[in-house]
Design a protein around this motif. Structure first.
Motif, short mmCIF file in Angstrom:
data_model
loop_
_atom_site.label_atom_id
_atom_site.label_comp_id
_atom_site.label_asym_id
_atom_site.label_seq_id
_atom_site.Cartn_x
_atom_site.Cartn_y
_atom_site.Cartn_z
N LYS A 175 0.84 -1.21 0.00
CA LYS A 175 0.00 0.00 0.00
C LYS A 175 0.86 1.25 0.00
O LYS A 175 1.87 1.30 0.71
CB LYS A 175 -0.93 0.01 1.21
CG LYS A 175 -0.21 0.08 2.54
CD LYS A 175 -1.18 -0.01 3.72
CE LYS A 175 -0.42 -0.01 5.03
NZ LYS A 175 -1.23 -0.52 6.14
N ASN A 200 -4.54 -1.62 0.67
CA ASN A 200 -5.62 -1.05 1.49
C ASN A 200 -6.48 -0.05 0.75
O ASN A 200 -7.60 0.21 1.16
CB ASN A 200 -5.04 -0.28 2.69
CG ASN A 200 -4.45 -1.17 3.73
OD1 ASN A 200 -3.71 -2.08 3.39
ND2 ASN A 200 -4.78 -0.92 4.98
N ILE A 237 -6.84 -5.78 2.03
CA ILE A 237 -6.71 -5.97 3.48
C ILE A 237 -7.22 -4.77 4.27
O ILE A 237 -7.16 -4.79 5.50
CB ILE A 237 -5.24 -6.27 3.87
CG1 ILE A 237 -4.33 -5.09 3.54
CG2 ILE A 237 -4.75 -7.55 3.19
CD1 ILE A 237 -2.90 -5.26 4.06
N ILE A 258 -6.04 -7.51 13.55
CA ILE A 258 -5.00 -6.50 13.81
C ILE A 258 -5.10 -6.16 15.29
O ILE A 258 -5.91 -5.32 15.67
CB ILE A 258 -5.22 -5.22 12.99
CG1 ILE A 258 -5.48 -5.53 11.52
CG2 ILE A 258 -4.04 -4.27 13.15
CD1 ILE A 258 -5.93 -4.32 10.70
N MET A 311 2.45 -8.69 11.63
CA MET A 311 2.93 -7.63 10.76
C MET A 311 4.44 -7.46 11.03
O MET A 311 5.06 -8.31 11.66
CB MET A 311 2.14 -6.34 11.01
CG MET A 311 0.63 -6.58 11.00
SD MET A 311 -0.41 -5.11 10.83
CE MET A 311 -0.14 -4.26 12.37
N SER A 312 5.02 -6.38 10.54
CA SER A 312 6.48 -6.23 10.65
C SER A 312 6.97 -6.37 12.10
O SER A 312 8.03 -6.96 12.34
CB SER A 312 6.91 -4.86 10.11
OG SER A 312 6.67 -4.77 8.73
N ARG A 368 1.37 -10.39 7.19
CA ARG A 368 1.20 -9.25 6.30
C ARG A 368 2.29 -8.22 6.62
O ARG A 368 2.21 -7.52 7.62
CB ARG A 368 -0.20 -8.63 6.51
CG ARG A 368 -1.36 -9.64 6.42
CD ARG A 368 -2.69 -8.94 6.65
NE ARG A 368 -2.68 -8.14 7.86
CZ ARG A 368 -3.04 -8.59 9.08
NH1 ARG A 368 -3.49 -9.81 9.23
NH2 ARG A 368 -2.97 -7.79 10.12
N GLY A 375 4.64 -4.99 5.62
CA GLY A 375 4.84 -3.80 4.80
C GLY A 375 6.18 -3.14 5.06
O GLY A 375 7.13 -3.28 4.29
N THR A 376 6.25 -2.42 6.19
CA THR A 376 7.42 -1.60 6.51
C THR A 376 8.74 -2.36 6.41
O THR A 376 9.74 -1.83 5.90
CB THR A 376 7.26 -1.05 7.95
OG1 THR A 376 5.96 -0.48 8.06
CG2 THR A 376 8.30 0.00 8.24
N ARG A 399 6.10 4.24 5.54
CA ARG A 399 5.17 4.92 4.63
C ARG A 399 5.03 6.38 5.05
O ARG A 399 5.18 6.70 6.22
CB ARG A 399 3.81 4.23 4.66
CG ARG A 399 3.82 2.83 4.06
CD ARG A 399 2.49 2.12 4.25
NE ARG A 399 2.20 1.85 5.65
CZ ARG A 399 2.58 0.74 6.28
NH1 ARG A 399 3.24 -0.21 5.64
NH2 ARG A 399 2.29 0.56 7.55
C1 LIG Z 1 -0.42 -1.60 6.67
C2 LIG Z 1 -0.92 -2.92 7.10
C3 LIG Z 1 -0.04 -4.00 7.33
C4 LIG Z 1 1.47 -3.88 7.27
O1 LIG Z 1 1.95 -3.31 8.42
P1 LIG Z 1 3.55 -3.11 8.65
O2 LIG Z 1 3.63 -2.74 10.09
O3 LIG Z 1 3.98 -2.02 7.74
O4 LIG Z 1 4.21 -4.40 8.34
C5 LIG Z 1 -0.60 -5.22 7.64
N1 LIG Z 1 -1.93 -5.41 7.72
C6 LIG Z 1 -2.80 -4.40 7.50
C7 LIG Z 1 -4.26 -4.68 7.60
C8 LIG Z 1 -2.33 -3.14 7.20
O5 LIG Z 1 -3.21 -2.15 7.01
#
Ligand SMILES: *Cc1c(COP(=O)(O)O)cnc(C)c1O
Length: 227
Positions: A36, A57, A79, A163, A201-202, A217, A219-220, A226
């Protein structure tokens, strides 16, 4: 500064190590790269480094990237929070949705899934840290939503997503993920296809894997912070 492929290798090492520590089979956790807000070129680079699952997202951002990357065999996961007036493009363009949390969204996604496509893979988002977020079905409402999704022809019920409230305490992280796993165990009796646990997540992927995550999931840790 490390490249995307180096960061992917580092994330895969973390996943592998946590999977081994949890005495789970190698390869039982899928890395879903959360791209995202990041440009299509970064997704292309991540694909060249071996990834094929990408999470988004924001609808327009995602559709733009899909158009630019139509030459690649990618699996796209929605997501983010989903409003009912945005369900059609999601039903038409994505392979998975992780954030289904109410009847109306489920019904619309099923109705709007094009007839020629395989049913849309769905995870139900559960609010397991009630005070933190408004997204997600409550644990009490979860069985009825699972029942509905199971019956909708355009959807394929695959799992649960959460989450949890952010925490730096590994024990607290694990407690939240354990609650999602317990809900999955209860539902599996009636819904044997509910094998996906989309959690981690990260910052907390290890805790999630110890508690049974099958899809993290990230991202960072792959693409950097971001804006
Ligand atoms: C942004 C997001 C992530 C990724 O989070 P990071 O901390 O960057 O790894 C995972 N799941 C959802 C639902 C998100 O919105």
């Amino acid at each position: 500064m490390s490249t995307i492929s180096e960061r992917i290798q580092q994330a895969q090492n973390r996943i592998q190590q946590a999977t081994a520590e949890a005495k789970r089979p190698e390869g039982s956790v899928t890395l879903l790269a959360v791209s995202k807000t990041k440009p299509a070129e970064m997704v292309r680079e991540a694909h060249q480094a071996g990834l094929s699952h990408f999470g988004e997202n924001y609808l327009q951002d995602a559709l733009d990237k899909m158009a630019q990357l139509a030459d690649l065999p990618l699996t796209w996961h929605f997501i983010g929070p989903l409003q009912s007036n945005k369900t059609r493009p999601v039903a038409e363009h994505f392979h998975w949705v992780h954030s289904v949390d109410r009847d109306k969204i489920a019904q619309r996604l099923s109705d709007q899934r094009p007839a020629g496509m395989a049913p849309l893979n769905v995870c139900l988002q559960v609010n397991i840290s009630a005070e933190q977020s408004k997204s997600g079905v409550t644990p009490e409402q979860l069985p009825a939503l699972a029942e509905l999704v199971e019956q909708l022809p355009g959807l394929n019920l695959r799992g649960l997503m959460a989450i949890p409230a952010a925490s730096d305490d590994p024990a607290e992280q694990r407690q939240a993920f354990a609650r999602l796993r317990a809900l999955q165990q209860q539902l599996l009796v009636k819904h044997p296809g509910l094998t996906t646990l989309s959690m981690g997540m990260s910052n907390d992927l290890e805790a999630a894997i110890y508690e049974g995550s099958t899809m993290v999931r990230i991202g960072t840790a792959l693409f950097g912070a971001r804006d």
